[in-house]
Structures are given as C-alpha cells and as structure tokens.
Motif scaffolding. Structure first.
Motif, PDB file in Angstrom:
ATOM      1  N   TYR A   1      31.679  17.028  -7.144  1.00 39.23           N
ATOM      2  CA  TYR A   1      32.515  16.660  -8.225  1.00 39.23           C
ATOM      3  C   TYR A   1      31.480  16.981  -9.513  1.00 39.23           C
ATOM      4  O   TYR A   1      31.764  17.447 -10.657  1.00 39.23           O
ATOM      5  N   GLY A   2      29.916  16.694  -9.415  1.00 39.37           N
ATOM      6  CA  GLY A   2      29.232  16.903 -10.081  1.00 39.37           C
ATOM      7  C   GLY A   2      29.026  18.172 -10.636  1.00 39.37           C
ATOM      8  O   GLY A   2      29.110  18.730 -11.866  1.00 39.37           O
TER       9      GLY A   2
ATOM     10  N   GLY B   1      28.841   9.626 -14.789  1.00 39.57           N
ATOM     11  CA  GLY B   1      28.245   8.904 -13.903  1.00 39.57           C
ATOM     12  C   GLY B   1      28.650   7.391 -14.159  1.00 39.57           C
ATOM     13  O   GLY B   1      29.140   6.834 -13.093  1.00 39.57           O
ATOM     14  N   TRP B   2      29.009   6.733 -15.302  1.00 39.66           N
ATOM     15  CA  TRP B   2      29.347   5.788 -15.448  1.00 39.66           C
ATOM     16  C   TRP B   2      30.843   5.543 -14.901  1.00 39.66           C
ATOM     17  O   TRP B   2      31.195   4.630 -14.135  1.00 39.66           O
TER      18      TRP B   2
ATOM     19  N   LEU C   1      24.061  17.435 -12.951  1.00 38.44           N
ATOM     20  CA  LEU C   1      24.391  16.940 -11.518  1.00 38.44           C
ATOM     21  C   LEU C   1      23.206  15.618 -11.243  1.00 38.44           C
ATOM     22  O   LEU C   1      23.633  15.064 -10.807  1.00 38.44           O
ATOM     23  N   ALA C   2      21.980  16.094 -11.816  1.00 33.07           N
ATOM     24  CA  ALA C   2      20.970  15.191 -11.253  1.00 33.07           C
ATOM     25  C   ALA C   2      21.216  13.645 -11.966  1.00 33.07           C
ATOM     26  O   ALA C   2      21.094  12.520 -11.341  1.00 33.07           O
ATOM     27  N   ILE C   3      21.746  13.601 -13.341  1.00 35.72           N
ATOM     28  CA  ILE C   3      21.874  12.549 -13.968  1.00 35.72           C
ATOM     29  C   ILE C   3      22.978  11.772 -13.317  1.00 35.72           C
ATOM     30  O   ILE C   3      23.096  10.586 -13.153  1.00 35.72           O
TER      31      ILE C   3
ATOM     32  N   GLY D   1      22.879   6.081  -7.129  1.00 36.53           N
ATOM     33  CA  GLY D   1      21.936   4.894  -7.279  1.00 36.53           C
ATOM     34  C   GLY D   1      22.679   3.745  -7.754  1.00 36.53           C
ATOM     35  O   GLY D   1      22.538   2.751  -7.247  1.00 36.53           O
ATOM     36  N   GLY D   2      23.417   3.831  -8.759  1.00 35.54           N
ATOM     37  CA  GLY D   2      24.006   2.750  -9.211  1.00 35.54           C
ATOM     38  C   GLY D   2      25.036   2.090  -8.211  1.00 35.54           C
ATOM     39  O   GLY D   2      25.180   0.839  -8.233  1.00 35.54           O
TER      40      GLY D   2
END
Lengths: 444, 293
Positions: free
Chosen positions: B225-226, B166-167, B75-77, B84-85
């Motif tokens: 979602y994470g 994440g991407w 989740l953190a990643i 952040g991105g």
C-alpha cells in the motif's frame, strides 16, 4: 500456462494496436457547411468551466430554446472545472478517439496535434460561414490561435488581468503604485517591513506564479520570446531569460508572496486580499463580482483599486498591452460535425454575446454592451473600460504555450526559485536542459 | 483430498475470479510492459524505441531517482506509523479493561473517511497563513521556532504528506494485530508470568512470535500500500514544492496524463510493479530467515 501467457500478450498487443489505429478521421475539417437533413439528437460538450458560471447557464438556456424548435435535441454538458483533471480527461478521450461533439481546450501543443490530424473543425472558416467572425475582438481570437495563425477554438469570454491593490496598505508602507516591473521587489520589502503581506497568490494551481515569469520577457522582448523559448530557439540563459530569472529570485528574496504560498489555494489568496491582509493580488476580470461590487467587505471596499502590468525602462510593449485572455476555447469535433451541430452552433453563437454581456461580463465580441450590475462599485466600469483601449499585442500565459513536460518542470522549479531553494543558475541550467530535451518532440 | 467431482466444482468456481483478476490486473501489467517499449503521446502513431525508455529512466532522469528515494522515505514513515503505531495501540488495548470498543472505533475512524477529505483536512492542519492547528499548537506551548509552512518547506513536506497516510491506516492494522493478540493462549502468558517474565519479555518471547504470521501479512499489506501511495500526496502538494514530495506513482501519473508520454509512464509503472514484487520477496525472505534462526 505458457499458452495462457502468450494469449494474454497477443490480446494486449491487439487491443493497443486497435486503439492506436482508431485515430484518424475521414471528415474534412474545412467543410464548415455540411449539407443534409438536421436530425435532432443529444450532443455533448466536454468543458472545463465553473458548473454554475455564466457560460454554462447561458448555453443551457440556448440549448433549451433550440430544443423547442428541434424536439429530440439535447445539449449534454460534461463539466470538470479543475483544469488538470479536465486535461487528463480530454487527453484520455482523445487517445481513445472518443471526443464528444464539442470540447474545451487551450491552444496547447496537444490541441495543435489534434488539429493537424484533422480532428477539429477550422473555427475561422466556421465563424466566417456564420457571418459572426468580424464581430469578435481580434484579441479574443488571437488568444485562441496556434503559432501558425490558424484558429480552431471559439472563445466564449474575454478577460483582462490586472494587479489589484489595497491603497491603504500601500500608504501604510509608504510606497506608491510601481511604475516599472523592476520596482516591485523593493515595494515588497517595504510592505513586509510594515507588517503587510505584499502579494496574495494561489500557489497550489501553479499557473498564477507562472504568469510572473512571462512579464519581464513580454516587456523586454515582446510576445515572440516565448514562441522562441518553447522551441529551444531562445534560452533562459539569454539576457532576456536571465532578466526574468533574476527578477523572480528577487521577488522571492523580498518575500513578495505569502509564507507557504505553494500550498495555498485560490480561495485562500482571494480571502487574504479581500480581507485586507495582503496588499496586492494579480487576477483577471472574471473576479469582478468579488472585487468590484458591494459583496466586497465594506472595510476594504473603498481601498481597492488596480493597475495594469507595469512596463520597464526598455519596454518594447506598451502599457496597454498585457495579459488579456479569452479563456479556454471550445473546439468542434470534425468527426461528429454534421448539419445538426452546425445549425445549433449558428443558433447559439448568434445569441450568446448579448446573453453573456447581460451578466456583467466582457463579451468576446464587440457588438454588445456589457451591463454593469446594480451593486457594482465605480471600479467595475473602470475595469471594463480598459478593454476599449487595448494595444495590439498581448502577453500569452506560458502554461498554454510550452510543451506539457517543460511546463510542469517550469512550474515546479519556479516555486523552488522563489522560495530560495535553488539559485538562478541552477534554475537556468535545469530549464534550458528540459526545453532542449522535450521541445523537439512537440515542435517538430 | 477432495473427490474428483468436488475438485471440478472448485475449479469451475475459481475460473470467474481468475478471469476477472487476469482482465483487471494481469492484462494491464502486460499492456504496460508492451507500451514501455514505445514512444506514444496518445494521439499520434506509436513509435518503437526498444529499451530507450528504460535507459532514460535509469541513466538520465533525475526526477525518477528523486521520486524513487522519496517513495522509500514515504514508505518508511508510513510503516513506522502504521505498523509501529498499530502494534503499540493493539498491545495497550489488550491491557485496557473498559472502553475498548470506543478506542477501537476512534482509531478505525480515519480509515473510512474519504481520501480527499483527509487531504484537505491536513492541508488546513499544516497551514501557516492562515495559521493551522499544528502551528497553533506550537505557538500555544511556546515552541514558536517550530512554526513553519510544513507543505511548502522542502525539508518537511515529505514527512508531512506521509503522516496522513500513516495516521489513516493505523486503526485498520491495529484491528488485525489486536485480533491476533487475542488469540495468544492465556496459559502460555500466565506460565511465563509465573516464571518471572517481565512485560517486555512476555511481548518479545511469547506474544510477538505467536502473531508473527499475522505480522508478516500486515507488513506485506502495508508495504505494498505504501509503495502504491498516491492520492494523499497528489492532492496535498502535487509532488511539490519542486520534486520534494514527488513519488514514483505521482510522477508516473503526471508523465502519462500531463506530459502525455504514455510510453515512458508505462516504463515507470513496470518499475513500480517490479519494485512491489521485490519488496514482498524481501520481506518474506527476511522474516523467514529470522524465524528460522
């Protein structure tokens, strides 16, 4: 709102109760000759086989032939080749009591539970009633049997598993074909020193690595070891168990498998071996078309050979006894078994072996001769001939024997052991604990 | 205030989606809660075990705790990469004078690619043998020591399976945040610039506080979602090697459909529901407290 919540809870309870209660079938699984009129209809076969494979193609053809004399008949083949996805589908349908007329399954503890509940037709009685039982190879039937010897699945294949190797790469490393399982770690070290990947393995699917853990116990203690282990009557901490655990760790230390093997798939492993990058590849005769025909890269074609599972110094099983599975079996749903299903099976099972042997594969029966393809190399015939000299014992793949939770944990821990992430002691402790927790639920 | 007749119409039209939501979401949750008190393999009789499944989950199941910790790292990643991105790209986009649409489209593209394709793509990217794009890049720039089988190494696999997720959604959140940034009144920004505010001050004192409601929504979306993340890790590693990339969701799925332990899998799913509710509550609480201060 309170009332609404109460109503939803009641609905959930009712739905579950109904699902749970809808389990038992009133049909007699031993009644293999149902009487009455044959009423053609569509029947389904839930299967886990390659969509363009020989079994499906032949059964489609036979169903079409049967339909000519029985208008209205149709065989609906529902295939999910990916085994984990298939098992999930099968288990979900079984839980919902919606299994089709025919379905594939290994002789797993789950399948045995289905059989115990009378949901599968007794295959031994069925084959005997069709007068084809004696045609089957004993090994092909034994592979499908449950621990108590009962038979509820019909085999459609017969395969032999060998260790294929590249003669040139072994020569380059200055090593010979191993005469003992215990020679393999040193052989891997020598191959690595010569810049060769020793063994190509499909790590993603997990069962190929699990084959290796079965080898030492099969040689040291015979086929009974896994029968005892899965019930908690034997342990990994026993001498036989320790021998396999330490051997697996040694295979890892000697870097026997390609780097990053746990994320490599089936085709990756096959490509590595057939392109001459890896020296060995443990796989069955179902890959003969890729390994022993002119399809194989000419650069390696003449270097490929195979050896059967090596023995050990104190082996209780013979060199001609190894893994010889008859593939996933087909079960017949007792609830939907009627004169039509019975008649179609009689028609199909009588004609199937000849059709299957004509494709170049080993038939589960002995009454037909396999047709070697025109583009086969001499290795093809050599591999097939091994079927004629098999011993009476066979090494069972552990993934069909252990309870599913233990099996899943074993597959996970084996990767860690071979990668050197855990010690043999940690592996032993985890697995013995897992078996002790889960086996009693499955093998009451 | 709507007249009575309109209110009735609204209620009538709200009823079908409410019923659908109850059937598709609330009912399965209740069903899971009910099943969590039973031991059931799907085909034999259900056996009432009371709180045994919960005791097993909290007290004796080492995989559960490993999966829980993995899920938090995952989740953190994902949040760092996605939020952040997205914030960084959206902020940069507002300064871009040409080619905005092209950049937006390129960033959004991964969100429309199928999960299976993404998983296979990244398996290839991370591969060591045959060498994949990532290891090849390290080789080209002379960082050979960083080359490794990313999905087989227990130290890197969790980050490796988190990155594609994440991407994949950075572009989606970027679009939402970008739209919010466009709504920031230009007069406010111009006044701040005239007062000598730096770009950082402009961002932290004007832009970000202005888009805070949208930020809260995207944070909640990304977090839930994470926490529900399943498909990419499952397809790429199936939770392995060992339990290195096992998440609560993959563990719950395997417990149900591989181990056929539907009762215990329901217990894990109840935990996931509670975990999501707690996470959303926590986000709202923290962000509200910050806004109040």
């Amino acid at each position: 709102m309170k009332n609404l919540f109460r109503a939803a809870a009641c609905a959930a309870v009712t739905a579950l109760a109904l699902t749970a209660c809808g389990g038992a079938s009133s049909t007699d699984p031993s009644n293999v000759s149902p009487t009455g009129e044959i009423k053609p209809r569509e029947i389904s076969w839930l299967l886990s086989r390659p969509a363009d494979g020989a079994v499906i193609n032949i059964m489609k053809k036979l169903a079409d032939d049967y339909a000519k004399d029985h208008p209205g008949f149709e065989l609906n083949l529902i295939t999910t080749p990916d085994r984990p996805s298939y098992i999930q589908k099968l288990e979900t349908l079984a839980a919902a009591n919606k299994l089709p007329e025919l379905f594939d399954t290994d002789a797993t503890p789950f399948a045995q539970e289905l059989a115990k509940q009378g949901k599968m037709v007794d295959a031994e009685k069925l084959l005997k009633s069709l007068n084809v039982y004696d045609d089957y190879r004993p090994g092909a039937l034994d592979y499908q049997r449950f621990d108590d010897g009962s038979l509820y699945m019909i085999p459609f294949q017969f395969e032999l598993e060998f260790i294929w190797y590249n003669k040139a790469l072994l020569q380059k490393a200055g090593v010979a074909v191993p005469t003992s399982l215990d020679d393999i770690p040193a052989m891997c070290t020598a191959l690595r020193s010569a810049g060769v990947t020793p063994i190509a393995i499909d790590g993603q699917d997990q069962w190929p690595l699990e084959r290796y853990v079965a080898y030492q116990p099969f040689r040291e203690a015979g086929p009974d070891f896994v029968q005892k282990l899965k019930k908690g009557e034997a342990k990994f901490s026993d001498p036989v168990g320790q021998k396999t655990v330490n051997w697996m760790a040694e295979l890892g230390k000697a870097k026997c498998f390609q780097d990053g093997f746990s994320a490599q798939g089936y085709s990756d492993a096959q490509n590595q071996f057939t392109s001459g990058q890896a020296a060995m590849y443990n796989i069955g005769t179902w890959e003969l078309p890729s390994l022993a025909t002119e399809k194989l890269d000419p650069a390696v074609r003449n270097d490929i050979d195979f050896f059967t599972l090596p023995t050990t110094a104190n082996s209780v099983t013979a060199a001609n006894e190894f893994v010889s599975p008859s593939g996933i079996g087909m079960a017949v749903n007792a609830k939907t078994y009627d004169p039509l299903v019975s008649d179609f099976l009689k028609f199909a099972l009588e004609k199937y072996p000849a059709e299957y042997a004509a494709t170049g594969a080993l038939s589960p029966t002995t009454d037909v001769e396999t047709v070697v393809p025109a583009n086969a190399t001499p290795l093809y015939r050599k591999a097939l001939d091994q079927a004629d000299s098999l011993g009476s014992k066979q090494a069972m793949p552990w993934d069909t024997q252990l309870d599913p939770t233990t099996n899943g944990r074993l597959q996970q821990e084996l990767v860690l052991l071979v990668q050197g992430n855990i010690t043999p002691e940690q592996f032993t402790e985890t697995m013995d604990k897992t078996i002790a927790q889960n086996a009693p639920k499955f093998f009451k | 205030m709507l007249p009575n007749r309109s209110r009735t119409s609204v209620l009538v039209f709200l009823l079908p989606p409410l019923l659908l939501y109850s059937a598709a979401v609330l009912f399965p949750i209740l069903q899971s809660l009910f099943l969590s008190f039973f031991s059931w393999n799907g085909i034999s009789d259900m056996e009432f075990v009371g709180l045994d499944n919960y005791i097993r989950m909290f007290a004796t199941d080492d995989i559960f705790w490993r999966a829980f910790l993995n899920a938090l790292v995952y989740l953190a990643i994902c949040l760092v990469l996605q939020l952040g991105g997205a914030l960084a790209v959206a902020s940069l986009l507002t300064s871009l004078r040409r080619g905005r649409e092209l950049v937006k489209t390129l960033y959004l593209l991964p969100a429309v690619i199928s999960t299976v394709a993404i998983a296979f793509l990244f398996v290839r990217i991370y591969s060591l043998e045959p060498v994949g794009l990532l290891n090849q890049l390290f080789h080209w720039v002379g960082l050979d020591s960083l080359e490794r089988p990313w999905l087989s190494d227990v130290n890197t696999v969790l980050a490796a399976v988190s990155a594609p997720e994440g991407w994949r959604f950075t572009g989606l959140y970027m679009l939402i945040i970008y739209a919010a940034l466009l709504a920031v009144p230009k007069e406010l920004e111009e006044a701040a610039v005239l007062d000598g505010a730096s770009r950082w001050t402009l961002f932290t004192k004007i832009r970000f506080p202005y888009i805070r409601p949208v930020w809260i929504t995207t944070t909640i979306m990304a977090t839930t979602y994470g926490l529900r993340g399943f498909d990419i890790p499952y397809l790429m590693t199936n939770g392995g090697p060992g339990q290195s990339s096992e998440l609560l969701t993959t563990y719950m799925y395997k417990t149900a459909f591989t181990s056929t332990d539907f009762g215990y899998a329901s217990t894990i799913s109840v935990f996931i529901v509670v975990e999501c509710l707690v996470a959303v509550g926590l986000i709202l609480f923290l962000l509200k407290r910050k806004a109040d201060s």
